[in-house]
Design an enzyme around this catalytic site. Structure first.
Site, PDB file in Angstrom:
ATOM      1  N   HIS A 144       0.864  -1.186   0.000  1.00  0.00           N
ATOM      2  CA  HIS A 144       0.000   0.000   0.000  1.00  0.00           C
ATOM      3  C   HIS A 144       0.904   1.241   0.000  1.00  0.00           C
ATOM      4  O   HIS A 144       1.904   1.278   0.726  1.00  0.00           O
ATOM      5  CB  HIS A 144      -0.908  -0.007   1.240  1.00  0.00           C
ATOM      6  CG  HIS A 144      -1.969   1.056   1.170  1.00  0.00           C
ATOM      7  ND1 HIS A 144      -1.714   2.375   1.473  1.00  0.00           N
ATOM      8  CD2 HIS A 144      -3.273   1.006   0.795  1.00  0.00           C
ATOM      9  CE1 HIS A 144      -2.823   3.081   1.308  1.00  0.00           C
ATOM     10  NE2 HIS A 144      -3.786   2.267   0.899  1.00  0.00           N
ATOM     11  N   GLU A 146       0.721   4.047   1.361  1.00  0.00           N
ATOM     12  CA  GLU A 146       0.967   4.658   2.680  1.00  0.00           C
ATOM     13  C   GLU A 146       2.062   3.896   3.425  1.00  0.00           C
ATOM     14  O   GLU A 146       2.920   4.511   4.087  1.00  0.00           O
ATOM     15  CB  GLU A 146      -0.320   4.685   3.509  1.00  0.00           C
ATOM     16  CG  GLU A 146      -0.117   5.425   4.831  1.00  0.00           C
ATOM     17  CD  GLU A 146      -1.321   5.359   5.742  1.00  0.00           C
ATOM     18  OE1 GLU A 146      -2.471   5.461   5.253  1.00  0.00           O
ATOM     19  OE2 GLU A 146      -1.103   5.208   6.964  1.00  0.00           O
ATOM     20  N   THR A 185      -3.036   4.129   8.666  1.00  0.00           N
ATOM     21  CA  THR A 185      -4.175   4.898   9.196  1.00  0.00           C
ATOM     22  C   THR A 185      -5.531   4.295   8.863  1.00  0.00           C
ATOM     23  O   THR A 185      -6.536   4.664   9.464  1.00  0.00           O
ATOM     24  CB  THR A 185      -4.174   6.323   8.608  1.00  0.00           C
ATOM     25  OG1 THR A 185      -4.188   6.217   7.178  1.00  0.00           O
ATOM     26  CG2 THR A 185      -2.984   7.121   9.059  1.00  0.00           C
ATOM     27  N   SER A 243      -8.889   0.805  -2.474  1.00  0.00           N
ATOM     28  CA  SER A 243      -9.036   1.697  -1.319  1.00  0.00           C
ATOM     29  C   SER A 243      -9.108   0.850  -0.048  1.00  0.00           C
ATOM     30  O   SER A 243     -10.092   0.132   0.177  1.00  0.00           O
ATOM     31  CB  SER A 243     -10.307   2.544  -1.487  1.00  0.00           C
ATOM     32  OG  SER A 243     -10.724   3.029  -0.235  1.00  0.00           O
TER      33      SER A 243
HETATM   34  S1  SF4 Z   1      -8.090  11.522   7.311  1.00  0.00           S
HETATM   35 FE1  SF4 Z   1      -7.539   9.339   7.504  1.00  0.00          FE
HETATM   36  S2  SF4 Z   1      -8.404   8.288   5.716  1.00  0.00           S
HETATM   37 FE2  SF4 Z   1      -8.412  10.472   5.318  1.00  0.00          FE
HETATM   38  S3  SF4 Z   1      -6.526  10.813   4.162  1.00  0.00           S
HETATM   39 FE3  SF4 Z   1      -6.108  11.252   6.321  1.00  0.00          FE
HETATM   40  S4  SF4 Z   1      -5.321   9.361   7.153  1.00  0.00           S
HETATM   41 FE4  SF4 Z   1      -6.312   8.853   5.191  1.00  0.00          FE
END
Ligand code: SF4
Length: 344
Positions: A144, A146, A185, A243
């Site tokens: 991923h 991230e 996250t 996603s």
């Molecule tokens: S608020 Fe959470 S889901 Fe949205 S871009 Fe930031 S880390 Fe990702």
């Protein structure tokens, strides 16, 4: 669909009733909203093309909408032609390894970093663990963007990726007393808790990040689905297959008691044959899915059912992440964002 014969022999169709439990919150989070705004504002300020490294957020509809406005999506900075080095390049909301901005500087590019501030916070937490002499465990999914970005904040070998409870049970650290963890996250709150428990059982000295790494938007969307899924004949989550947070919502709906739970990108993805005779539909959208598609899905059901929408409000979100200073002099209008938010 039932038919009613009126006195004058005219035949009308009576649609079967359907209750849609619509989650609130759903869809765009503050980080996604900000990332899209950055591309839109950069296009307004500097004109096309604006380059975007990787899908700005994981949603085809958003990417195509930005392409229509003049954004050009690339995977590597080397794809930017020499005579376009003056054009801005935006880094996606997922974050990038440190080598990417360094490469941009070396190539003399003008970059705008749309990394979500909550992802940047995880980067800082990982760096803090390392500064304090800890080996970093990153709980997340291999490949991923991230995860690639977070691992790329630290030198090679400083981070170990833990994907499953099995990984947590088999990992052998050099020093069990010097460990710290962070998470992606957008993980499942429940699965992550089990992985952390397994690690803490084996390494009681392991240090957590100063604050929760799974972000507010992920947590709130999962909680809303959990509350609305029990007893739903069908649960639809609007989102893309790549996603992470959208896919987690589909799993949460299934676990929480929806009879069937599906990810759909557009109304055309709804498998009407399978949908059959339902009376209750749960509906949510991942953090990268635009509201305009949620409207499209509801309209598709209205065409076949007598729909009543029940808004299930489980949290109020007030987060709003401002764009970087250099873009704040450009006005962002409702019309600029109508391609994702609609006009209602
Ligand atoms: S608020 Fe959470 S889901 Fe949205 S871009 Fe930031 S880390 Fe990702």
């Amino acid at each position: 669909m039932q038919q009613t014969r009126l006195a004058n022999t005219e035949v009308t169709e009576t649609k079967p009733p359907l209750t849609i439990r619509l989650c609130q919150p759903r869809g765009f989070c503050a980080g996604v909203d900000r990332a899209i705004q950055i591309v839109v504002l950069a296009l307004k300020k500097y004109g096309a093309p604006v380059y975007v490294r990787h899908e700005i957020v994981h949603n085809r509809y958003v990417v195509e909408g930005l392409q229509n406005l003049g954004a050009v999506f690339i995977e590597e900075l080397s794809e930017i032609p020499d005579d376009h080095r003056h054009c801005p390049v935006v880094f996606s909301a997922h974050g990038v390894p440190k080598s990417v901005p360094a490469d941009a500087v070396a190539r003399n590019l003008f970059y705008l970093d749309a990394t979500c501030p909550l992802v940047s916070k995880v980067h800082k937490q990982a760096m803090r663990h390392q500064r304090l002499g800890r080996h970093v465990l990153l709980i997340g999914h291999a490949g991923h963007p991230e995860v690639i970005g977070t691992m790329g904040q630290l030198p090679e070998g400083a981070v170990t990726l833990i994907e499953t409870e099995g990984d947590a049970r088999s990992f052998t650290p050099a020093d069990p007393l010097a460990l710290g963890f962070v998470t992606q996250t957008t993980l499942s709150v429940e699965d992550t808790a089990h992985i952390i428990e397994a690690l803490q059982e084996r390494f009681p000295a392991m240090q957590a990040a100063a604050a929760e790494s799974i972000c507010y938007a992920t947590t709130n969307r999962q909680e809303a689905v959990k509350e609305t899924a029990p007893g739903a004949d069908l649960y639809l989550v609007v989102g893309a297959p790549n996603s992470s947070n959208s896919r987690r919502l589909v799993e949460v709906a299934e676990r929480a008691g929806a009879r069937m739970s599906l990810l759909v990108q557009r109304a055309t993805d709804i498998p009407w044959q399978e949908v059959g005779d339902i009376t209750t539909l749960g509906l949510s959208a991942g953090a990268s899915a635009p509201e305009i598609i949620v409207d499209e899905i509801i309209d598709a059901f209205r065409a076949r059912f007598d729909v009543s929408v029940e808004l299930a409000v489980t949290a109020t979100e007030t987060e709003d992440f401002p764009v970087m200073r250099v873009l704040r002099d450009v006005e962002l209008t409702k019309a600029d964002m109508a391609f994702v938010n609609g006009t209602r």
